[in-house]
Motif scaffolding. Structure first.
Motif, PDB file in Angstrom:
ATOM      1  N   LEU A 190     -63.302  33.295   2.555  1.00  0.00           N
ATOM      2  CA  LEU A 190     -63.292  34.059   1.303  1.00  0.00           C
ATOM      3  C   LEU A 190     -63.980  33.312   0.165  1.00  0.00           C
ATOM      4  O   LEU A 190     -64.010  33.781  -0.967  1.00  0.00           O
TER       5      LEU A 190
ATOM      6  N   LEU B 293     -57.152  33.585   6.194  1.00  0.00           N
ATOM      7  CA  LEU B 293     -56.962  34.775   5.359  1.00  0.00           C
ATOM      8  C   LEU B 293     -55.481  34.928   5.027  1.00  0.00           C
ATOM      9  O   LEU B 293     -54.627  34.780   5.899  1.00  0.00           O
TER      10      LEU B 293
ATOM     11  N   VAL C 232     -54.766  40.395   4.149  1.00  0.00           N
ATOM     12  CA  VAL C 232     -56.020  40.390   3.376  1.00  0.00           C
ATOM     13  C   VAL C 232     -57.193  40.209   4.339  1.00  0.00           C
ATOM     14  O   VAL C 232     -57.223  39.262   5.121  1.00  0.00           O
TER      15      VAL C 232
ATOM     16  N   ALA D 101     -61.698  40.713   4.636  1.00  0.00           N
ATOM     17  CA  ALA D 101     -62.950  40.877   3.881  1.00  0.00           C
ATOM     18  C   ALA D 101     -64.075  41.112   4.880  1.00  0.00           C
ATOM     19  O   ALA D 101     -64.980  40.286   5.017  1.00  0.00           O
TER      20      ALA D 101
ATOM     21  N   THR E 287     -67.702  40.807   3.459  1.00  0.00           N
ATOM     22  CA  THR E 287     -68.119  39.657   2.640  1.00  0.00           C
ATOM     23  C   THR E 287     -67.666  38.299   3.172  1.00  0.00           C
ATOM     24  O   THR E 287     -68.100  37.266   2.661  1.00  0.00           O
ATOM     25  N   ALA E 288     -66.806  38.264   4.196  1.00  0.00           N
ATOM     26  CA  ALA E 288     -66.356  36.968   4.725  1.00  0.00           C
ATOM     27  C   ALA E 288     -67.553  36.178   5.249  1.00  0.00           C
ATOM     28  O   ALA E 288     -68.437  36.721   5.914  1.00  0.00           O
TER      29      ALA E 288
ATOM     30  N   THR F 186     -65.085  36.590  10.283  1.00  0.00           N
ATOM     31  CA  THR F 186     -66.414  36.907   9.749  1.00  0.00           C
ATOM     32  C   THR F 186     -67.233  37.801  10.672  1.00  0.00           C
ATOM     33  O   THR F 186     -67.031  37.823  11.882  1.00  0.00           O
TER      34      THR F 186
ATOM     35  N   ASP G  99     -67.200  50.623   7.692  1.00  0.00           N
ATOM     36  CA  ASP G  99     -67.608  49.212   7.623  1.00  0.00           C
ATOM     37  C   ASP G  99     -68.364  48.793   8.883  1.00  0.00           C
ATOM     38  O   ASP G  99     -69.369  48.075   8.818  1.00  0.00           O
TER      39      ASP G  99
END
Length: 371
Positions: free
Chosen positions: A71, A99, A103, A105, A108-109, A138, A218
């Protein structure tokens, strides 16, 4: 009668016991029934989380580095060194364990910290780096890792693209000329139990995106962004086995770092000194938390069993849960499997009491195979 010599070469029971703890519990149970037994332990891993711990248990020195987490916050990551060989585990820098609960991401990870961890291994004088990839938070195709190593990924305005796989949709140019020159002098081995390509129906976003919090939208965004990224860097490597490992970090290592892909358990057995340990054994005990279809596709117990079978040494397995028929076990070279759920059918209790239950299982193995 010759004293039995048992080699315990099992992976972790995820969420319950580390591979080291599995070995300790199995040893305790065996000795309760057969005190004279000689036990050698070699905790194993297949390139995913737990790989550094297995190397340290085999005599590597544990080192730590402060790196960038998935992150963007700093995290402490471990790697292992012995002489000129380093074992680097990308999950230590860019794994799901970094993480906060609930949470994610997915767009964006970043794997930037994994690149920083590779740099730390270079600074430590490594000439061979075993790069274990798995358990990632990721899906950035390794772009973050390459940026940390000196690459530049720019948009149409000449500015760096944003972090994570989502930012790659805006990639216009990739400049790899600034990559650390020491990378050209290192044997970088991509160690993974995943042989997926980068994109498509078997690619990293589609197969692994959901466990990293990606929605269906996504996944479509990430797949298109990674396909675009590969069109800029080199589409040929995107189809290679392992390119889709750990959110595509495998692709970044293959296309830009000259890495060579090997099944993680094969690499780790070499690095950990499994062959000489096997030569001393009359029985091998392997295992992991769940023995299932995935086990047969490159997981640690399958690799251990294959090597033992080739040497003519009998193998039994321990597990929390068994989802393989006896024929499938036999085909993998495992004579018999002992599951904790045979003693305690409640999975929650099984996980909470895994240690004592595993000792009881090991007592059964000793009665069945060592008396």
């Amino acid at each position: 009668m010759e004293t039995a010599r048992v080699l315990v070469a099992a992976d972790k029971f995820k969420g319950s016991l580390t591979a080291v703890q599995v070995a300790e519990r199995v040893t305790a149970g065996l000795r309760r029934v057969a005190p004279e037994v000689r036990v050698e332990t070699l905790p194993v891993a297949d390139g995913g989380d737990g790989t550094v711990a297995a190397a340290v248990a085999a005599g590597f020195e544990r080192r730590e580095a402060r790196v960038t987490g998935p992150l963007g916050d700093p995290v402490t990551a471990a790697y292992a060194v012995r002489e000129t060989t380093a074992v680097v585990e990308m999950a230590e820098a860019s794994g799901l364990q970094h993480l906060p609960a609930g949470v994610f991401a997915p767009l964006t990870a970043t794997t930037y910290g994994s690149g920083e961890l590779l740099l730390a291994a270079l600074e430590a004088g490594a000439r061979t780096i075993v790069f274990g990839v798995g358990g990632s938070a990721t899906t950035d195709g390794g772009a973050g890792m390459l940026a940390a190593l000196g690459a530049r990924f720019l948009d149409a305005d000449g500015k760096p693209v944003g972090p994570g796989g989502g930012g790659l949709a805006g990639l216009a140019t990739a400049d790899l000329s600034g990559l650390d020159p020491r990378l050209g002098e290192v044997d970088l081995i991509l160690a993974s139990d995943v042989d997926n390509p980068l994109t498509g129906p078997k690619g990293a976003p589609e197969v692994y995106g959901r466990q990293k919090g990606a929605t269906e939208d996504d996944i479509a965004v990430l797949d298109a962004a990674l396909a675009h990224y590969a069109s800029v860097l080199g589409p040929e490597q995107a189809e290679q086995p392992g390119a889709g490992a750990a959110g595509g970090i495998g692709y970044g290592a293959l296309v830009a770092l000259g890495a060579r892909f090997r099944p993680g358990i094969e690499v780790m057995l070499d690095v950990l000194g499994f062959a000489p340990a096997l030569a001393r054994a009359t029985l091998v005990i392997t295992g992991e938390g769940s023995l299932d279809e995935q086990t047969l596709h490159g997981k640690a117990p399958a690799g251990v069993a294959a090597a033992a079978r080739a040497a003519g040494i009998e193998v039994v397995a321990v597990c929390g849960r068994l989802a393989l028929a006896p024929e499938a076990l036999g085909g993998a070279g495992i004579r018999r499997a002992y599951a904790l759920t045979e003693l305690e059918p409640d999975p929650a209790v099984c996980m909470a009491e895994a240690g004592p239950l595993l000792e009881r299982v090991a007592e059964s193995i000793a009665r069945d195979f060592l008396r």
